[in-house]
Design a protein around this motif. Structure first.
Motif, PDB file in Angstrom:
ATOM      1  N   ASP A  29      -0.167   3.654 -18.532  1.00 43.36           N
ATOM      2  CA  ASP A  29       0.643   2.611 -17.911  1.00 43.36           C
ATOM      3  C   ASP A  29       1.217   3.050 -16.564  1.00 43.36           C
ATOM      4  O   ASP A  29       1.371   2.234 -15.658  1.00 43.36           O
ATOM      5  N   GLU A  30       1.540   4.324 -16.428  1.00 38.80           N
ATOM      6  CA  GLU A  30       2.092   4.827 -15.161  1.00 38.80           C
ATOM      7  C   GLU A  30       1.060   4.695 -14.035  1.00 38.80           C
ATOM      8  O   GLU A  30       1.383   4.247 -12.939  1.00 38.80           O
ATOM      9  N   LEU A  31      -0.184   5.057 -14.310  1.00 36.74           N
ATOM     10  CA  LEU A  31      -1.255   4.943 -13.320  1.00 36.74           C
ATOM     11  C   LEU A  31      -1.512   3.466 -12.981  1.00 36.74           C
ATOM     12  O   LEU A  31      -1.703   3.110 -11.820  1.00 36.74           O
ATOM     13  N   LYS A  32      -1.472   2.630 -14.005  1.00 36.84           N
ATOM     14  CA  LYS A  32      -1.662   1.192 -13.806  1.00 36.84           C
ATOM     15  C   LYS A  32      -0.578   0.639 -12.878  1.00 36.84           C
ATOM     16  O   LYS A  32      -0.879  -0.068 -11.911  1.00 36.84           O
ATOM     17  N   ARG A  33       0.697   0.985 -13.141  1.00 39.80           N
ATOM     18  CA  ARG A  33       1.801   0.513 -12.307  1.00 39.80           C
ATOM     19  C   ARG A  33       1.705   1.067 -10.887  1.00 39.80           C
ATOM     20  O   ARG A  33       1.992   0.360  -9.913  1.00 39.80           O
ATOM     21  N   GLU A  34       1.298   2.320 -10.768  1.00 43.53           N
ATOM     22  CA  GLU A  34       1.134   2.913  -9.430  1.00 43.53           C
ATOM     23  C   GLU A  34       0.084   2.134  -8.633  1.00 43.53           C
ATOM     24  O   GLU A  34       0.279   1.844  -7.448  1.00 43.53           O
ATOM     25  N   GLY A  35      -1.011   1.792  -9.277  1.00 44.05           N
ATOM     26  CA  GLY A  35      -2.055   1.005  -8.627  1.00 44.05           C
ATOM     27  C   GLY A  35      -1.564  -0.374  -8.220  1.00 44.05           C
ATOM     28  O   GLY A  35      -1.850  -0.846  -7.117  1.00 44.05           O
ATOM     29  N   GLN A  36      -0.809  -1.005  -9.088  1.00 45.84           N
ATOM     30  CA  GLN A  36      -0.265  -2.320  -8.766  1.00 45.84           C
ATOM     31  C   GLN A  36       0.704  -2.222  -7.587  1.00 45.84           C
ATOM     32  O   GLN A  36       0.721  -3.093  -6.714  1.00 45.84           O
ATOM     33  N   GLY A  37       1.487  -1.155  -7.561  1.00 45.61           N
ATOM     34  CA  GLY A  37       2.420  -0.949  -6.463  1.00 45.61           C
ATOM     35  C   GLY A  37       1.710  -0.758  -5.133  1.00 45.61           C
ATOM     36  O   GLY A  37       2.140  -1.288  -4.099  1.00 45.61           O
ATOM     37  N   GLU A  38       0.625   0.001  -5.144  1.00 44.40           N
ATOM     38  CA  GLU A  38      -0.142   0.219  -3.916  1.00 44.40           C
ATOM     39  C   GLU A  38      -0.770  -1.078  -3.418  1.00 44.40           C
ATOM     40  O   GLU A  38      -0.801  -1.332  -2.212  1.00 44.40           O
ATOM     41  N   GLN A  39      -1.240  -1.898  -4.329  1.00 42.09           N
ATOM     42  CA  GLN A  39      -1.814  -3.180  -3.931  1.00 42.09           C
ATOM     43  C   GLN A  39      -0.741  -4.087  -3.318  1.00 42.09           C
ATOM     44  O   GLN A  39      -0.975  -4.738  -2.301  1.00 42.09           O
ATOM     45  N   ALA A  40       0.431  -4.096  -3.920  1.00 42.35           N
ATOM     46  CA  ALA A  40       1.534  -4.896  -3.385  1.00 42.35           C
ATOM     47  C   ALA A  40       1.944  -4.383  -2.006  1.00 42.35           C
ATOM     48  O   ALA A  40       2.197  -5.176  -1.091  1.00 42.35           O
ATOM     49  N   GLN A  41       2.001  -3.069  -1.855  1.00 40.11           N
ATOM     50  CA  GLN A  41       2.353  -2.477  -0.567  1.00 40.11           C
ATOM     51  C   GLN A  41       1.367  -2.906   0.516  1.00 40.11           C
ATOM     52  O   GLN A  41       1.760  -3.268   1.626  1.00 40.11           O
ATOM     53  N   ALA A  42       0.085  -2.868   0.201  1.00 42.17           N
ATOM     54  CA  ALA A  42      -0.944  -3.262   1.174  1.00 42.17           C
ATOM     55  C   ALA A  42      -0.781  -4.728   1.566  1.00 42.17           C
ATOM     56  O   ALA A  42      -0.920  -5.080   2.745  1.00 42.17           O
ATOM     57  N   LYS A  43      -0.463  -5.574   0.606  1.00 42.20           N
ATOM     58  CA  LYS A  43      -0.286  -7.001   0.901  1.00 42.20           C
ATOM     59  C   LYS A  43       0.942  -7.238   1.778  1.00 42.20           C
ATOM     60  O   LYS A  43       0.905  -8.065   2.693  1.00 42.20           O
ATOM     61  N   VAL A  44       2.023  -6.500   1.523  1.00 37.40           N
ATOM     62  CA  VAL A  44       3.233  -6.638   2.339  1.00 37.40           C
ATOM     63  C   VAL A  44       2.954  -6.162   3.768  1.00 37.40           C
ATOM     64  O   VAL A  44       3.357  -6.809   4.744  1.00 37.40           O
ATOM     65  N   GLN A  45       2.256  -5.037   3.891  1.00 32.39           N
ATOM     66  CA  GLN A  45       1.926  -4.531   5.227  1.00 32.39           C
ATOM     67  C   GLN A  45       1.032  -5.509   5.976  1.00 32.39           C
ATOM     68  O   GLN A  45       1.216  -5.737   7.169  1.00 32.39           O
ATOM     69  N   ASP A  46       0.083  -6.091   5.275  1.00 32.67           N
ATOM     70  CA  ASP A  46      -0.806  -7.071   5.892  1.00 32.67           C
ATOM     71  C   ASP A  46      -0.018  -8.291   6.366  1.00 32.67           C
ATOM     72  O   ASP A  46      -0.221  -8.782   7.471  1.00 32.67           O
ATOM     73  N   ALA A  47       0.905  -8.747   5.536  1.00 32.87           N
ATOM     74  CA  ALA A  47       1.739  -9.893   5.918  1.00 32.87           C
ATOM     75  C   ALA A  47       2.594  -9.550   7.137  1.00 32.87           C
ATOM     76  O   ALA A  47       2.734 -10.366   8.053  1.00 32.87           O
ATOM     77  N   GLY A  48       3.139  -8.336   7.171  1.00 31.68           N
ATOM     78  CA  GLY A  48       3.931  -7.909   8.321  1.00 31.68           C
ATOM     79  C   GLY A  48       3.122  -7.880   9.598  1.00 31.68           C
ATOM     80  O   GLY A  48       3.598  -8.293  10.663  1.00 31.68           O
ATOM     81  N   GLU A  49       1.892  -7.416   9.510  1.00 31.83           N
ATOM     82  CA  GLU A  49       1.007  -7.387  10.687  1.00 31.83           C
ATOM     83  C   GLU A  49       0.696  -8.806  11.161  1.00 31.83           C
ATOM     84  O   GLU A  49       0.653  -9.067  12.355  1.00 31.83           O
ATOM     85  N   LYS A  50       0.497  -9.715  10.214  1.00 32.02           N
ATOM     86  CA  LYS A  50       0.219 -11.110  10.587  1.00 32.02           C
ATOM     87  C   LYS A  50       1.427 -11.740  11.272  1.00 32.02           C
ATOM     88  O   LYS A  50       1.276 -12.512  12.221  1.00 32.02           O
ATOM     89  N   ILE A  51       2.629 -11.399  10.810  1.00 31.28           N
ATOM     90  CA  ILE A  51       3.845 -11.914  11.439  1.00 31.28           C
ATOM     91  C   ILE A  51       3.960 -11.379  12.866  1.00 31.28           C
ATOM     92  O   ILE A  51       4.276 -12.126  13.796  1.00 31.28           O
ATOM     93  N   LYS A  52       3.679 -10.090  13.043  1.00 31.60           N
ATOM     94  CA  LYS A  52       3.729  -9.519  14.395  1.00 31.60           C
ATOM     95  C   LYS A  52       2.716 -10.194  15.306  1.00 31.60           C
ATOM     96  O   LYS A  52       3.012 -10.490  16.465  1.00 31.60           O
ATOM     97  N   ASP A  53       1.519 -10.442  14.800  1.00 26.46           N
ATOM     98  CA  ASP A  53       0.491 -11.120  15.593  1.00 26.46           C
ATOM     99  C   ASP A  53       0.939 -12.530  15.973  1.00 26.46           C
ATOM    100  O   ASP A  53       0.756 -12.967  17.114  1.00 26.46           O
ATOM    101  N   ALA A  54       1.527 -13.242  15.018  1.00 23.73           N
ATOM    102  CA  ALA A  54       1.994 -14.606  15.284  1.00 23.73           C
ATOM    103  C   ALA A  54       3.115 -14.604  16.323  1.00 23.73           C
ATOM    104  O   ALA A  54       3.132 -15.450  17.216  1.00 23.73           O
TER     105      ALA A  54
END
Length: 76
Positions: A29-54
């Motif tokens: 479960d710890e590895l599963k949660r770590e993976g989910q956290g990394e995916q969420a982090q990537a999505k937040v960073q992507d959203a931040g980059e899109k906001i900067k571009d806009a």
């Protein structure tokens, strides 16, 4: 968004997905949660980059509009 940012975000998201899948397969479960956290982090960073571009696009549009207004006044 720069190509380096896109590559980095995609790598983080895919690594997270792999960790989540490995956690599911092994019951870790710890590895599963770590993976989910990394995916969420990537999505937040992507959203931040899109906001900067806009925001940059808005700034460019405002400068262009101001130049046209200035040009209109100087032609009269």
């Amino acid at each position: 968004m720069g190509i380096d940012d896109k590559i980095n975000n995609a790598a983080t998201e895919h690594t997270g997905a792999a960790k989540e899948a490995a956690g599911n397969l092994t019951g870790n479960d710890e590895l599963k949660r770590e993976g989910q956290g990394e995916q969420a982090q990537a999505k937040v960073q992507d959203a931040g980059e899109k906001i900067k571009d806009a925001a940059k696009d808005i700034g460019d549009n405002l400068r262009e509009a101001a130049a046209k207004i200035k040009e209109g006044f100087s032609n009269k």
